[in-house]
Scaffold this motif. Structure first.
Motif, PDB file in Angstrom:
ATOM      1  N   GLY A  79      20.981  19.637 -17.965  1.00 14.74           N
ATOM      2  CA  GLY A  79      21.074  20.808 -17.183  1.00 14.74           C
ATOM      3  C   GLY A  79      22.330  20.555 -16.401  1.00 14.74           C
ATOM      4  O   GLY A  79      22.658  21.596 -15.784  1.00 14.74           O
ATOM      5  N   GLY A  80      23.345  19.658 -16.561  1.00 17.92           N
ATOM      6  CA  GLY A  80      24.499  19.670 -16.097  1.00 17.92           C
ATOM      7  C   GLY A  80      25.569  20.471 -16.929  1.00 17.92           C
ATOM      8  O   GLY A  80      25.067  21.201 -17.952  1.00 17.92           O
ATOM      9  N   ALA A  81      26.869  20.701 -16.438  1.00 15.34           N
ATOM     10  CA  ALA A  81      27.730  21.671 -17.152  1.00 15.34           C
ATOM     11  C   ALA A  81      28.065  21.412 -18.237  1.00 15.34           C
ATOM     12  O   ALA A  81      28.043  21.981 -19.344  1.00 15.34           O
ATOM     13  N   ASP A  82      28.135  19.806 -18.533  1.00 15.69           N
ATOM     14  CA  ASP A  82      28.467  19.448 -19.905  1.00 15.69           C
ATOM     15  C   ASP A  82      27.480  20.012 -21.044  1.00 15.69           C
ATOM     16  O   ASP A  82      27.829  20.512 -22.132  1.00 15.69           O
ATOM     17  N   SER A  83      26.236  19.490 -20.777  1.00 13.91           N
ATOM     18  CA  SER A  83      25.200  19.823 -21.741  1.00 13.91           C
ATOM     19  C   SER A  83      24.862  21.368 -21.584  1.00 13.91           C
ATOM     20  O   SER A  83      24.276  22.132 -22.841  1.00 13.91           O
ATOM     21  N   MET A  84      24.847  22.261 -20.676  1.00 19.04           N
ATOM     22  CA  MET A  84      24.753  23.804 -20.764  1.00 19.04           C
ATOM     23  C   MET A  84      25.998  24.210 -21.536  1.00 19.04           C
ATOM     24  O   MET A  84      25.563  25.249 -22.278  1.00 19.04           O
ATOM     25  N   ALA A  85      27.153  23.697 -21.577  1.00 14.83           N
ATOM     26  CA  ALA A  85      28.350  24.189 -22.505  1.00 14.83           C
ATOM     27  C   ALA A  85      27.884  23.795 -23.703  1.00 14.83           C
ATOM     28  O   ALA A  85      28.092  24.992 -24.511  1.00 14.83           O
ATOM     29  N   LEU A  86      27.427  22.995 -24.266  1.00 16.32           N
ATOM     30  CA  LEU A  86      27.063  22.816 -25.329  1.00 16.32           C
ATOM     31  C   LEU A  86      25.975  23.577 -25.799  1.00 16.32           C
ATOM     32  O   LEU A  86      25.922  24.061 -26.887  1.00 16.32           O
ATOM     33  N   ALA A  87      24.934  24.012 -24.921  1.00 19.78           N
ATOM     34  CA  ALA A  87      23.815  24.701 -25.303  1.00 19.78           C
ATOM     35  C   ALA A  87      24.261  25.993 -25.499  1.00 19.78           C
ATOM     36  O   ALA A  87      24.115  26.830 -26.444  1.00 19.78           O
ATOM     37  N   VAL A  88      25.110  26.558 -24.838  1.00 18.63           N
ATOM     38  CA  VAL A  88      25.627  27.951 -24.919  1.00 18.63           C
ATOM     39  C   VAL A  88      26.604  28.118 -26.382  1.00 18.63           C
ATOM     40  O   VAL A  88      26.456  29.156 -26.989  1.00 18.63           O
TER      41      VAL A  88
ATOM     42  N   GLY B  55      16.199  23.237 -27.387  1.00 23.37           N
ATOM     43  CA  GLY B  55      16.880  22.307 -26.344  1.00 23.37           C
ATOM     44  C   GLY B  55      15.513  21.380 -25.973  1.00 23.37           C
ATOM     45  O   GLY B  55      14.494  21.629 -26.041  1.00 23.37           O
ATOM     46  N   LEU B  56      16.305  20.210 -25.718  1.00 25.14           N
ATOM     47  CA  LEU B  56      15.404  18.980 -25.247  1.00 25.14           C
ATOM     48  C   LEU B  56      15.733  18.452 -23.912  1.00 25.14           C
ATOM     49  O   LEU B  56      16.826  18.007 -23.802  1.00 25.14           O
ATOM     50  N   VAL B  57      15.143  18.829 -22.766  1.00 19.28           N
ATOM     51  CA  VAL B  57      15.282  18.653 -21.407  1.00 19.28           C
ATOM     52  C   VAL B  57      14.346  17.467 -20.810  1.00 19.28           C
ATOM     53  O   VAL B  57      12.959  17.244 -21.165  1.00 19.28           O
ATOM     54  N   VAL B  58      15.078  16.272 -20.727  1.00 18.87           N
ATOM     55  CA  VAL B  58      14.497  15.089 -20.127  1.00 18.87           C
ATOM     56  C   VAL B  58      14.155  14.977 -18.848  1.00 18.87           C
ATOM     57  O   VAL B  58      15.270  15.094 -18.187  1.00 18.87           O
ATOM     58  N   ASP B  59      13.188  14.592 -18.190  1.00 20.79           N
ATOM     59  CA  ASP B  59      12.811  14.455 -16.875  1.00 20.79           C
ATOM     60  C   ASP B  59      12.606  12.830 -16.623  1.00 20.79           C
ATOM     61  O   ASP B  59      11.672  12.490 -16.916  1.00 20.79           O
TER      62      ASP B  59
ATOM     63  N   ARG C  34      12.054  19.959 -10.632  1.00 13.62           N
ATOM     64  CA  ARG C  34      12.192  21.114 -10.520  1.00 13.62           C
ATOM     65  C   ARG C  34      13.563  21.488 -11.238  1.00 13.62           C
ATOM     66  O   ARG C  34      13.687  22.526 -11.825  1.00 13.62           O
ATOM     67  N   GLU C  35      14.518  20.800 -11.307  1.00 12.65           N
ATOM     68  CA  GLU C  35      15.468  20.892 -11.894  1.00 12.65           C
ATOM     69  C   GLU C  35      15.581  21.244 -13.539  1.00 12.65           C
ATOM     70  O   GLU C  35      16.191  21.796 -14.147  1.00 12.65           O
ATOM     71  N   ALA C  36      14.681  20.183 -14.002  1.00 14.90           N
ATOM     72  CA  ALA C  36      14.314  20.361 -15.399  1.00 14.90           C
ATOM     73  C   ALA C  36      13.772  21.352 -15.819  1.00 14.90           C
ATOM     74  O   ALA C  36      14.073  22.177 -16.684  1.00 14.90           O
ATOM     75  N   GLU C  37      12.857  22.139 -15.144  1.00 19.08           N
ATOM     76  CA  GLU C  37      12.262  23.321 -15.166  1.00 19.08           C
ATOM     77  C   GLU C  37      13.113  24.431 -15.022  1.00 19.08           C
ATOM     78  O   GLU C  37      13.350  25.557 -15.896  1.00 19.08           O
ATOM     79  N   GLN C  38      14.110  24.418 -13.879  1.00 16.56           N
ATOM     80  CA  GLN C  38      15.166  25.284 -14.146  1.00 16.56           C
ATOM     81  C   GLN C  38      16.031  25.315 -15.382  1.00 16.56           C
ATOM     82  O   GLN C  38      16.518  26.152 -15.674  1.00 16.56           O
ATOM     83  N   THR C  39      16.405  24.278 -15.737  1.00 22.35           N
ATOM     84  CA  THR C  39      17.159  24.203 -17.167  1.00 22.35           C
ATOM     85  C   THR C  39      16.208  24.943 -18.271  1.00 22.35           C
ATOM     86  O   THR C  39      17.025  25.461 -18.914  1.00 22.35           O
ATOM     87  N   ILE C  40      14.989  24.567 -18.176  1.00 20.80           N
ATOM     88  CA  ILE C  40      14.159  25.256 -19.199  1.00 20.80           C
ATOM     89  C   ILE C  40      14.483  26.809 -19.220  1.00 20.80           C
ATOM     90  O   ILE C  40      14.397  27.396 -20.161  1.00 20.80           O
ATOM     91  N   SER C  41      14.353  27.212 -18.036  1.00 19.75           N
ATOM     92  CA  SER C  41      14.570  28.927 -17.656  1.00 19.75           C
ATOM     93  C   SER C  41      15.867  29.036 -18.105  1.00 19.75           C
ATOM     94  O   SER C  41      16.103  30.272 -18.714  1.00 19.75           O
TER      95      SER C  41
ATOM     96  N   ALA D  61      24.482  29.040 -14.762  1.00 23.26           N
ATOM     97  CA  ALA D  61      24.417  27.955 -13.885  1.00 23.26           C
ATOM     98  C   ALA D  61      23.999  26.790 -14.509  1.00 23.26           C
ATOM     99  O   ALA D  61      23.404  26.611 -15.606  1.00 23.26           O
ATOM    100  N   TRP D  62      24.447  25.590 -13.529  1.00 21.71           N
ATOM    101  CA  TRP D  62      23.951  24.393 -14.071  1.00 21.71           C
ATOM    102  C   TRP D  62      23.627  23.339 -12.891  1.00 21.71           C
ATOM    103  O   TRP D  62      23.784  23.837 -11.538  1.00 21.71           O
ATOM    104  N   VAL D  63      23.194  22.302 -13.058  1.00 17.62           N
ATOM    105  CA  VAL D  63      22.728  21.166 -12.139  1.00 17.62           C
ATOM    106  C   VAL D  63      23.950  20.276 -11.795  1.00 17.62           C
ATOM    107  O   VAL D  63      24.149  19.635 -12.827  1.00 17.62           O
ATOM    108  N   GLU D  64      24.060  20.030 -10.515  1.00 16.11           N
ATOM    109  CA  GLU D  64      25.215  18.553 -10.453  1.00 16.11           C
ATOM    110  C   GLU D  64      24.302  17.370 -10.149  1.00 16.11           C
ATOM    111  O   GLU D  64      23.430  17.421  -9.174  1.00 16.11           O
TER     112      GLU D  64
END
Length: 409
Positions: free
Chosen positions: A20-29, A40-44, A53-60, A169-172
């Motif tokens: 969900g951070g900028a690095d992995s979101m850039a990779l996803a893009v 995508g595989l998102v680990v909580d 909540r952040e993990a679910e945001q990332t899924i969205s 958007a991303w999570v810090e």
């Protein structure tokens, strides 16, 4: 991405680890633009109240990119000593399990040039040797999944620019700035010294190329001199093996993530003698040969037998059905007399006792590596030998393809 291939054809997904951070979101893009069948595989981890909540945001956010995603929840991770290491192991175990479930052979992770410099700095402080100073490889083969780091040549600012340009958007994560961790302190030091940062990246590139050359030479030595047994031991010629090869063998036979003590390995490589270290026994065998085998006293205890379970960090159980109460454990003393009773040539009893076996009602009912089966339901059971780390550390580095290096199997 082409240089990091070959890649599977359509219908076989490629997994992307997304925190969900900028690095992995850039990779996803970038991955989504590269091919449509990425997942995508998102680990909580569950270590912060807001993590779910952040993990679910990332899924969205991944869904908005047109990427399907799975949420992986880690259970049982608690704060305490070596938490970062425990979290890493659990995270990768969950990611690998998810890859198997969706049929992915490759897992993309978002390590970048800054992460590489931090890794090299920490390993230099720890005096981890030439292989450690090579940092992370562009691709590393694991049990049945290949970890690929396509962003390793790129800087953090480039990744921020990528997500901003994509309008994503991303999570810090505040833990990234927690100076109580060694990596955060390394990150701060490199941010304050641009010349050191550049020098470490250059050092990693050169060391990685040198590591590949050593891997090629060691793979050639193994192909000529070593004989791997699927039961988890290795036969070596008189004189054992060169230090680097011997270190890798001890690591995979012992099922470890990290190499053994370099000083002891160097002594044994130059003056072969029976020894035990890092849960591994070095013993003389026929005609001056040596065996590198698991130390019986260091093996994992018996555990419930479940299809796909991993015992002693090395053996994966594959079977069609297993009855309630079945366990996996070392064959123990019973394995020592079976070969003699049947007139088969025997390996040393000390080695045979370490073979994985199926237990039921307090008795051994099957030792697949010996062809022993006392119950019909165990006839198709197999223990596949898959240590947690490959025999040699680096596969790909700096965009240059290295020779395929094997693992004990």
């Amino acid at each position: 991405m082409a240089a990091l291939g070959p890649w599977p054809g359509a219908g076989v997904p490629v997994a992307v680890a997304v925190s969900g951070g900028a690095d992995s979101m850039a990779l996803a893009v970038l991955a989504r633009q590269w091919r449509p069948d990425v997942v995508g595989l998102v680990v909580d981890h569950g270590l912060r109240a807001e993590s779910r909540r952040e993990a679910e945001q990332t899924i969205s956010r991944l869904s908005a990119l047109g990427m399907s995603a799975h949420l992986l929840v880690l259970a049982g991770l608690e704060r305490g000593t070596r938490m970062a290491e425990r979290a890493r192991r659990m995270r990768y175990a969950a990611l690998f399990a998810a890859c198997r479930e969706i049929g992915a052979l490759d897992l993309l992770v978002a390590h970048h040039a800054g992460d590489q410099a931090e890794t090299v700095m920490m390993r230099r402080r720890a005096a981890s040797g030439d292989d450690g100073l090579a940092g992370m490889a562009l691709a590393t083969p694991m049990l049945d999944v290949r970890i690929v780091r396509p962003l390793l040549p790129f800087t953090k600012p480039a990744l921020y620019a990528t997500v901003r340009a994509a309008g994503v958007a991303w999570v810090e994560d505040p833990s990234n700035a927690d100076l109580r961790t060694e990596r955060a302190r390394a990150r701060q030091a490199l941010a304050q010294d641009g010349e050191l940062d550049a020098a470490l990246k250059t050092q990693a590139l050169r060391a990685g190329q040198a590591r590949m050359a050593r891997d090629r030479a060691d793979a050639g030595w193994l192909a000529i001199h070593a004989r791997f047994h699927p039961g988890g031991w290795v036969v070596l010629p008189a004189g054992l093996a060169p230090p680097r090869v011997l270190s890798g063998l001890v690591r995979v036979v012992g099922g470890h993530d990290y190499p053994p003590d370099r000083a002891r390995i160097t002594l044994l490589a130059h003056a072969a003698q029976p020894a035990t270290l890092a849960g591994v026994a070095l013993m003389q065998w026929r005609e001056g040969q040596w065996l590198v085998a698991r130390e019986e006293a260091a093996m994992a205890p018996r555990m419930p037998a479940v299809v796909g379970c991993v015992w002693d960090r090395r053996f994966v159980l594959r079977a069609r059905t297993l009855p309630p109460g079945c366990e996996v454990g070392a064959a123990g003393p019973v394995a020592a007399w079976w070969p003699h009773a049947w007139g088969r040539p025997a390996w040393p009893a000390r080695v045979l006792r370490t073979l994985p076996a199926l237990w039921l009602g307090g008795q051994v009912v099957a030792v697949p590596h010996m062809g022993v089966c006392r119950m019909d339901w165990a006839a198709d059971a197999v223990f596949a030998n898959h240590p947690p780390q490959p025999m040699l550390p680096g596969m790909l580095f700096g965009g240059t393809q290295g020779n395929l290096v094997g693992r004990v199997s």
